[in-house]
Structure formats: C-alpha cells, structure tokens
Design a protein around this motif. Structure first.
Motif, short mmCIF file in Angstrom:
data_model
loop_
_atom_site.label_atom_id
_atom_site.label_comp_id
_atom_site.label_asym_id
_atom_site.label_seq_id
_atom_site.Cartn_x
_atom_site.Cartn_y
_atom_site.Cartn_z
N GLU A 89 0.82 -1.21 0.00
CA GLU A 89 0.00 0.00 0.00
C GLU A 89 0.86 1.26 0.00
N GLU A 90 1.88 1.30 0.84
CA GLU A 90 2.73 2.50 0.93
C GLU A 90 3.50 2.73 -0.35
N LYS A 109 1.19 3.95 -3.11
CA LYS A 109 0.92 5.37 -2.84
C LYS A 109 2.09 6.23 -3.33
N GLU A 117 1.91 9.15 -6.12
CA GLU A 117 2.32 10.52 -5.80
C GLU A 117 3.37 11.02 -6.79
N LEU A 168 -6.91 5.95 -1.08
CA LEU A 168 -6.23 7.12 -1.64
C LEU A 168 -7.21 8.08 -2.29
#
Length: 629
Positions: free
Chosen positions: A381-382, A385, A389, A440
């Motif tokens: 998940e991180e 993300k 970004e 998100l």
C-alpha cells in the motif's frame, strides 16, 4: 438503480431493443419493453453510454445511405469512437469530398423519414444465408466468429438491415445534426496483408449548435495537432525508407525529451530508485518464463525462426520487467533490502499494426520511464501510494494532470486465455488494489479486460486534441511473475517468501508525452522545457559583441540561447522568433548597450520593456528552477 443502458445490455433476448436517451430535452425510446416496471435512470447524450448509442446509430444511418447510393458497396464494421463514429466500406467508388456531400444528403433523408429501429435475432444458418444473399462477405466472416450459443442479432431501419450487437436509438429521426468529416484508407482488421478499405468518419449531435461547437473545436485541434505542428517547429520527422512508427527526433525535439529524461531520473533517485541499464533484446527463453512469448508474441519483433527450437531465437524487448528482475536475482536477498525500487530509461519495441500508427503517440520504437518495485506484501500500500504521488507530481509539473482521468483496469473472467493465474489470485489482487485506490480517494472508472496478463493496474488516461484516449502512465500490481522467475527473499522469521511486484511508469512514453505537450501548449513550451529559451536579436553588427557577451553569460548558467546575427531587419527577426515560439526575445540596440539592459519581448505576454541584464538573468534562473508554467 440501473441505467437504461445497463438494462438494455441485460435484455439481449428481447425481440426489440430501444434506448432511453434525452435528446433536445426529450426522452426518446423509453418503453415498457425496456423498463418492465423497473426503476430506470435515463441516460443522456452527456453520458458516455449515451454518446456511444447515439453515434453508433449515426453509423448505421451512414451505412444505409451508402447502400442506397452504391448498392454494390460491401459493409464491414461501423463502431462509435471517441468523438463520433466511422464505417469501413469495401467499394470501387472513391469516396471523395463530393461523394461525401451526396452521402450526407441521403443521410438527411433517412433522418427525416424517422425510421423505427428494430432488433431481431436469427439462428446462425439463417443469419449467414441472409448476409450471403445480400452479398455481404465481411458480415459472413463476422458471423462465423460469433461463439456457438451466442445470439446473432440484427437491426432493421426501413429497408436496411445490419448485423449488430447494438444498442441503438428508437428511430433515425433522433439524430438531428451530423457531419461526415473525412475518408481515409484502413486495412481490413488493421492487417496490411488484407484488403484496403475506405473508412468514412463522422460525428453527430442532438442539435446544430452542439455540432457547430464541436466542429469549431476540431478546427482549433487541427492547428494544435502535434503531427502537423511538431514538423513545422522541426521537433520530429518521419522518413519512408526508415519505416512507419519510427520517427526521427530532430535536435529540438531530442532536447525536450533529454530534459524530461534527466529530470525524471533525478526525481526517481530522490525517491530511492536504483538505476539499471539492461539489454534491448533477449532470447525467447526469457519471454517464455515471463509469459510474454505466449501472450504477446504477435506484438514482438523476432530475430530468427520463432518456431525452430534447435536454433537460437531473439526478440527485441517490448517491456523491461523480466530484464530488471535479474538485478534482484543477482544474489540472495533479505527483507532488509526491500522495497527494492529499480528504474530505467528503457527503449522498447512493439510491432503495432500499420493502421494504428499516429505521429509520436503510437509508434513501434519508444522510450519509457519504466520501473519495478520488489517488496514485501505489507509494503504494497505505501509503495503504491508513492508511485501514484510521483506520477501525479510529474504530470502536474508538466501541466497535464488536470486533463487526466483514472481507469482501474481489471481482468475479464470470461476471457481467461488472455491471463495468467487463477480466479482466486485475480480476485485477491483486484480486491487489494480496490482497497488501496479507495483509501487514496482515487476517482476511477473500471475497465474490464484491460488488465495486464499478470495483474490489475491503474491506468492514467489522457486524450489528444482530437479526443482519442491513450494510457500515459500505468501502475500495476503483480502477484504472479515472482513465482515464475523463482524470486524470493528471507523474511524476519528466516523463511523464504515470494515478493510482490509493482510495475510502474512515472511519465510513461517520452515520445507520446512530447506529442501531448506540443498539443497542450500549441508548441509554445514552458521556458524550462523549451528547446531554445532565449533568442538574442541584435539590431546591427555594432551590437554583436555586447549581444555575444550576454549570450555567453546565460550559456554558462545552463540556459539554451541563440543569437540571430543575420543581416536582416529587426522586425523580420522578431517574427521568425515568434513563429518558432521562443519564450523570450531580447532586442539589443544602442540604448540597451548604453544602459546595460535588454529590451524584452515575451512570446506569451508581448513587449515587456527595457530590463537590466542582471535582473532579467536572475528572474529567468528562478523561472527555470521552479519549472513555472
């Protein structure tokens, strides 16, 4: 609550289908046969589905007009597309602009007749017989490809009957305003070994005002078309003896792409990416392990006999993933080394059909900001993300993010031969990805059967000036290929485990991005991206030394400048710089030399007056450093 369109697609067994679509404020075609007492949300022309049905109906009106005027013409397919529709036709008659005008006139008659559009089904043998009797060989081929057991549906409007899955509007009279825009060549099924057909393009709208607004926008789009503007500004060219889909980047275009590549590589390095450089080709053995040989072989350039297993056979790479995996596999890995973020400016090769080629947007050799993140499941998940970004930051900096849309591309459980893995693995991957996207707050559409063969993906979509949509950035979750390549790491408990992989790009294909930037800025790039940032224009030879000294100062700071020292009038020099869309022009004469200044002219804002040399240079340094738009 279901839309009328969804209900129509569910009711394929009906003897007659109609669409609830608001046209000119009225609901057309809403019937009890469709609603059957259900709570229905009518769709409008503003909806994607509404446009699809409206334009598809218009394509049938076009085909009917052609058959009335040229009965010997043979029909193939006539789908709706991003901004209208087309119909591919096999005819000995050349559809010149004059002929298109006659077809339009016949279409108007069909609209005025307000013919009811009816759907009916036929058994396979009867369907083939009907198309054979009508001398429609392409329709017979299409019927042969319909899977056994599937309905074979037709649509009738007046004397005209066409093989079609639908749906359509209730009658031809709903299509009030339309325009045939062009006729081009198109190979049957996009294969250059097949017969060349004539493709008539058109568009249609509920009223004349909407049509005229669209046509005006299209005229502006033609002015911005990168295929035209990119050549005029000497950014790229193509050469017949080199081949279709293989553009030559001229010095100015190559400079823009170099600036983007260097910036992306620096941005990725800041975010912990490790730079790799891998081969442009590999033996088929590598692609067999990854699955690309089975799923993507037709799209690859193969060197050698693909079917002779006794001899070495190579293929130019259509992707970088199996190459970058070898970096991870170079030695045993621990959980402490994860996530491993690998990035590469990769040149790729894809054997696209000739009919798909378009300038810099659809090519056969291209360069991409490709990367693969190898990670533990709990890091997914991180890291996803972080990929999103980065993509958003990059697209926002170049000015494209505001025009992007997002598509959650999923597999099609009814087309399992296209994909690797089990239904359970796909459901798990897609469930995880949906959870991440929802957390998100990504607003996306779902694209069924748009996934990669090894996993679901988030596609960031962008449209060219004509409304044709392509993927510019993609972020993919892969739970399958690590096992194929034997990739594993030692976890905190000392056990060997399979990593997850994220395939991603940060800016996507550089050539495609250059095309979009040409169109977005009409060739007038932001100063930081402009191939020539400043044009220095001395009025006379006596001003050359002063001009050259300023140019050298700016070049020492990394600025891209040119001195126009031709023996021409200053007005002519200014016009030439304007045509090249140079961000800044510095006019230098006696007054500027006396005051240690420059007369500044901006391409965007016009005459800015006299500015001290030091101030102009310091302001420009800041503008470039901040990547202002």
């Amino acid at each position: 609550m279901k839309t009328a369109y969804e209900i129509l697609k569910e009711k394929e067994q009906m003897s007659r289908e109609v669409l609830a679509a608001k046209v000119n404020g009225e609901v057309i075609g809403l019937s009890t046969e469709v609603t059957d007492g259900a709570d229905v949300t009518p769709i409008t022309f503003d909806d994607k589905e509404g446009k699809h049905v409206f334009w598809h109906t218009a394509s049938h009106i076009l085909a009917q007009a052609v058959k009335r005027l040229f009965p010997e013409a043979k029909l193939t397919i006539g789908p709706s597309v991003d901004n209208g529709f087309y119909y591919d036709i096999d005819s000995d008659v050349s559809f010149t602009p004059e002929i298109l005008t006659k077809i339009e006139a016949e279409m108007k008659k069909i609209v005025k007749e307000n013919l009811i559009i009816e759907r009916f089904l036929l058994p396979r043998d009867e369907a083939k017989k009907r198309m054979e009797e009508k001398n429609e060989p392409y329709k017979v081929l299409l019927i042969d490809r319909i899977p056994d057991g599937d309905d074979i549906s037709f649509y009738r409007q007046g004397e005209f009957v066409d093989l079609c899955a639908g749906p359509h509007l209730h009658s031809t009279g709903a299509v009030k305003a339309f325009k045939l825009t062009q006729c081009t060549g198109a190979y049957w099924e996009g294969n250059s070994s097949n017969k060349m057909l004539q493709r008539i393009y058109g568009t249609a709208y509920p009223n004349k005002d909407a049509l005229n607004e669209f046509l005006t926008a299209q005229e502006e789009a033609r002015k911005r078309d990168h295929n035209k503007l990119g050549r005029e500004l000497e950014l790229f060219t193509t050469v017949d003896t080199i081949g279709q889909g293989l553009p030559i980047l001229l010095p100015k275009g190559a400079r823009v792409i170099q600036l983007l590549q260097r910036w992306i590589e620096d941005e990725e390095q800041k975010r912990g990416y490790l730079l790799t450089k891998t081969p442009l080709m590999a033996k088929r053995d590598l692609y067999k392990i990854s699955g690309h040989w089975d799923h993507y072989r037709d799209g690859m350039f193969i060197l050698g006999d693909a079917d002779d297993e006794t001899k070495e056979c190579f293929a130019l790479r259509p992707m970088t993933c199996p190459f970058q995996y070898q970096v991870f596999l170079n030695k045993a890995r621990s959980y402490r080394e994860l996530p491993m973020r690998l990035g590469e400016t990769s040149t790729l090769f894809r054997n696209e059909d000739s009919g798909e080629m378009h300038g810099l947007i659809r090519v056969r050799q291209f360069t991409i900001s490709e990367g693969h993140l190898i990670l533990r499941p709990e890091q997914l998940e991180e890291e996803f993300k972080g990929c999103l970004e980065l993509a958003r930051h990059v697209l926002d900096t170049v000015g494209m993010l505001e025009d992007c849309t997002f598509r959650f591309s999923q597999w099609d459980p009814n087309n399992t031969t296209k994909y690797e893995g089990t239904p359970e693995q796909w459901e798990t991957a897609q469930s995880i990805m949906k959870d991440i996207l929802d957390k998100l707050d990504v607003k996306y559409e779902v694209g069924i059967d748009e996934a990669a063969f090894y996993g679901p993906k988030l596609d960031i979509q962008y449209k060219n000036v004509f409304g044709k949509e392509d993927t510019i950035v993609t972020i993919q979750i892969d739970m399958l290929l690590a096992e194929k390549f034997g990739m594993e790491y030692t976890d905190t408990d000392g056990q060997k485990k399979r990593p997850y992989i994220i395939h991603r790009t940060s800016l996507g294909c550089y050539e495609r991005t250059l095309a979009y930037l040409i169109e977005k800025y009409a060739g007038a790039f932001p100063t930081w991206l402009a191939p020539v940032q400043v044009k220095l224009l001395p009025i006379g030879n006596e001003h050359l030394d002063y001009t050259s000294a300023i140019a050298k100062r700016m070049e020492a700071l990394g600025m891209r400048v040119e001195v126009d020292d031709r023996y021409e009038k200053i007005g002519y020099k200014i016009r030439q710089a304007q045509l090249q869309k140079t961000p800044y022009m510095l006019i230098i004469g006696d007054k500027e030399m006396e005051e240690n200044a420059v007369a500044v002219r901006s391409w965007k804002n016009g005459d800015l007056g006299s500015v001290p040399v030091d101030k102009f240079i310091s302001d420009l340094v800041m503008e470039i450093a901040e990547k202002r738009r």
